[in-house]
Design an enzyme around this catalytic site. Structure first.
Site, short mmCIF file in Angstrom:
data_model
loop_
_atom_site.label_atom_id
_atom_site.label_comp_id
_atom_site.label_asym_id
_atom_site.label_seq_id
_atom_site.Cartn_x
_atom_site.Cartn_y
_atom_site.Cartn_z
N TYR A 114 107.50 32.10 86.70
CA TYR A 114 107.84 30.81 87.34
C TYR A 114 109.16 31.07 88.04
CZ TYR A 114 108.62 25.64 87.02
OH TYR A 114 108.83 24.30 87.24
N HIS B 221 109.88 26.78 94.39
CA HIS B 221 108.73 26.21 93.68
C HIS B 221 109.18 25.46 92.43
CE1 HIS B 221 104.81 25.79 91.78
NE2 HIS B 221 105.26 26.45 90.73
N ARG C 44 109.47 16.05 86.46
CA ARG C 44 110.53 15.61 85.55
C ARG C 44 111.66 14.86 86.25
NH1 ARG C 44 108.67 20.43 83.95
NH2 ARG C 44 109.98 21.56 85.42
N GLU D 217 97.74 28.40 93.29
CA GLU D 217 99.10 28.91 93.25
C GLU D 217 99.08 30.26 93.96
OE1 GLU D 217 100.86 28.70 89.30
OE2 GLU D 217 101.27 26.56 89.65
N GLU E 259 100.34 33.62 94.56
CA GLU E 259 101.15 34.56 93.79
C GLU E 259 100.80 35.99 94.15
OE1 GLU E 259 101.39 33.99 89.59
OE2 GLU E 259 101.16 31.81 89.72
N GLN F 174 97.07 19.79 83.28
CA GLN F 174 98.36 20.43 82.96
C GLN F 174 99.43 19.41 82.61
OE1 GLN F 174 99.81 22.80 86.25
NE2 GLN F 174 101.72 23.33 85.23
N THR G 290 104.24 31.03 91.46
CA THR G 290 104.00 30.53 92.81
C THR G 290 105.15 30.90 93.74
OG1 THR G 290 102.89 28.66 91.79
CG2 THR G 290 103.44 28.45 94.13
#
Lengths: 427, 427
Positions: B135, B140, B149, B206, B208, B247, B357
């Site tokens: 992460y 991202h 959040r 995502e 990656e 998620q 990501t």
């Protein structure tokens, strides 16, 4: 007679408090000094029956074209499905009965195939495909949540709806007896200006059971709870060692990682689901009722007494620091596995499903030192003097467990590990 | 000459914008209609060189007593270590050069070993041991953190100190071209009274890259960043499909689980670390300075242009919805791998290390639809009309990427998957 029949007796001596009567027949993997090739065995009393030798002797049913016992794990046995597994267990049970002369009276075979357990080395029995750990004891989740997030956020909004779980690290699942090196990592206390890297100072245990998945599923296949129960080959003791200081600093927002990646200890014996059937019990009442995909119309918890012993390097006797029971789980292993497949996640033979720490309702039954010492504030007293909050170098932790039948026990042996000092590099 | 030399040319035709010039030589696994046994190949232009046939012909260096190319993954090749790998790549490069007659002028071998890529089926190239996802794009993490959040808690306190990562599910890593079944799961919106179970309505991608670990380490071994860089065999495109609604409801406190367990798509070609060496660049400045175990004294980021194409089932043309670059990563793959071992976690050959990501600084470079549509509030326009917030059934998402050299490209092919409807059971 069914291999679970309480009246069965073996010609091999089995003490009444042995974990391994003829009703058990758990699978493990052994090597011996005269044969270093790992092969599958079952435990019986203080002996193991070498199934590699029994297979060579043509005494076991042929469940597959390839050998399933002269292999380094029980995976090949599991891959042959419930039919093969049931057939094998019945045959082994027959061969070990007190009134069956085939093995009993064959002096040469008897001597070669029945080996005192002290003469074998037990290897990790499962080729671990994936390892998933759950968080399914309500008491444990409430205790840890209270300490990590405060009383008001202890049990998350989702906890009573989802068997909360996360992927663990399969490469570091080790067998009982493997030393555990104290992990290092980043830690930062609430008052520290910046994190530091060093050996964990809050090294802990987690008393768990692990379900061993014995059936492969394809991508997109969702199991209901009944199918999940049927897909569990067996259970083993499991200690999910945890570095609480590393975990606390790293776990937001993506969960535990290095705080648990350094080692998890499984027992050397996998007790079959079949052997545990007589000990199925109802779990705690689930309120709110689970969503349909998690509903179970039969009991899927097990009445298995569990204990944790802590023995410092200098001690002559260990201290039993916890006595708990697998029956306390709020979510059953079958519900956990059903949830695991709910997104269509493919399961593999050899997946381990850790129950999560098994804490009972009272303090003597908590499954982690974090809870037993209440975050380090209430040290645990040891029988020979001294105390512990978290583990010290040299400490040995041993998990044990058994289900009590009428005159016999279905036991799990032990899951044990001693803490070695961190490997600190001098620079 | 070094296999990376820009002046090298092959006798096989390679278009200037091909992903697979002689400087690349990425490894994959193929089967063909006349030989269903999977074996290792390298891509060259629009062809593949069948290394199984080359091995049989005795033209490749013998790096191991066992076959390393007539195997169903590149793991055996990787297990033979950097020496063997380098030797093999040099030899393949030599055999494909425009002025080398050995393969070029051997009519029978040429025809058998050099197969048009349209005539082969590409399998998953790696036997995935473990899959860990990080992460590590600051953009991202900030974007998602803001949405999940709130702005004030977007980037966690630990984010600038730790390459935050979590264990993913290895059993569901699939190769490019594999259909992706829309996952089902528990979801609960903030205003809903209780969760419901059903098909995800916020299915996302995502963008990656995944590093493929080529070296095994033992329990307790901690890599520094230089060793970690050396332990990465190569890289592949990677799409970590994510069900955002599942998620969001499940991820507190133990991280993503079923929201990502249903599928992750890797490219069919693994580009070696060696081929990418010319494209190493400095990453973003790291402030605060990382702790000693994460320090890197050389650049470990890569300048790799990446793009995401979305093509609805009914469309004739896809829409490029994002153009990003691997160089944006705040934490390098080498730092991620070093951190992965910091607790003493054992690594395995075939471990995948997802970068996380890869979002760039501006909106057109975000690596997920969650960010591109800003949580679904700003729909993404498609070139043939219509919009998307999240994926619909029938949509195909294709990742592509390449590093641009002087007159050639080191490309990755693609990582592609089409969304299939959820398998909803009627009751």
């Amino acid at each position: 007679m069914h291999p679970n029949d309480p009246s069965l007796r073996s010609f091999v001596d089995v003490a009444p408090d042995s974990d391994f009567p003829i009703q058990n027949l758990p699978y493990g993997v052994i090597v011996t000094s005269d044969d270093r090739r790992p092969r599958v065995a079952v435990a019986i009393g203080d002996h193991v029956l070498d199934l590699g030798i029994m297979e060579d002797a043509g005494l076991l049913p042929k469940v597959s074209a390839k050998p399933v016992f002269r292999t380094p794990s029980i995976n090949a046995l599991m891959e042959n499905g419930a039919y093969g597994i049931g057939t094998v267990r019945r045959k082994i049970s027959e061969l070990l009965r007190h009134d069956n002369p085939v093995l009993r009276d064959n002096g040469v075979l008897h001597k070669r195939a029945l080996v005192p357990v002290r003469n074998v080395k037990l290897r990790r029995p499962v080729d671990v495909a994936g390892y998933t750990d759950f968080y399914s004891s309500r008491e444990h989740a409430t205790n840890v949540g209270t300490m990590f997030r405060g009383k008001d956020n202890a049990l998350g909004e989702n906890w009573l709806h989802i068997p909360i779980g996360y992927n663990g690290r399969a490469s570091t699942v080790v067998v009982s007896g493997t030393p555990v090196i104290r992990p290092q990592g980043q830690v930062k206390g609430p008052g520290d200006p910046a994190p530091v890297f060093g050996p964990s100072r809050r090294l802990d245990i987690e008393l768990e059971m692990a379900a061993v998945v014995g059936r492969k599923t394809e991508l997109g296949h969702i199991m209901d709870v009944a199918e999940a129960q049927y897909s569990i080959f067996g259970f083993t003791l499991f200690n999910d060692w945890s570095a609480r200081d590393i975990q606390q600093w790293e776990y937001v927002p993506l969960g535990p990682f290095q705080g648990k990646a350094f080692a998890s200890t499984m027992g050397a014996w996998v007790v079959t689901n079949e052997a545990l059937t007589p000990f199925l019990v109802e779990g705690p009442k689930q309120d709110p009722a689970p969503l349909a995909y998690l509903r179970q119309d039969k009991p899927h918890n097990y009445d298995i007494r569990l204990e944790v012993e802590l023995k410092p390097a200098s001690a002559t006797r260990g201290t039993i620091i916890s006595v708990s029971n697998f029956k306390h789980m709020y979510w059953s292993s079958a519900q956990q596995l059903a949830h695991h497949t709910s997104s269509g996640c493919a399961m593999s033979v050899g997946d381990l499903i850790g129950s999560g720490t098994i804490s009972g309702p009272d303090k003597g039954s908590y499954g982690s030192m974090l809870e037993l010492s209440w975050g380090g504030k209430e040290p645990i007293e040891l029988v020979e003097g001294g105390t512990r909050t978290f583990l010290e170098d040299g400490d040995t932790v041993t998990l044990r467990g058994y289900a009590q039948g009428a005159g016999y026990r279905i036991g799990f042996g032990e899951a044990s590990g001693q803490i070695m000092p961190a490997k600190v590099k001098s620079k």
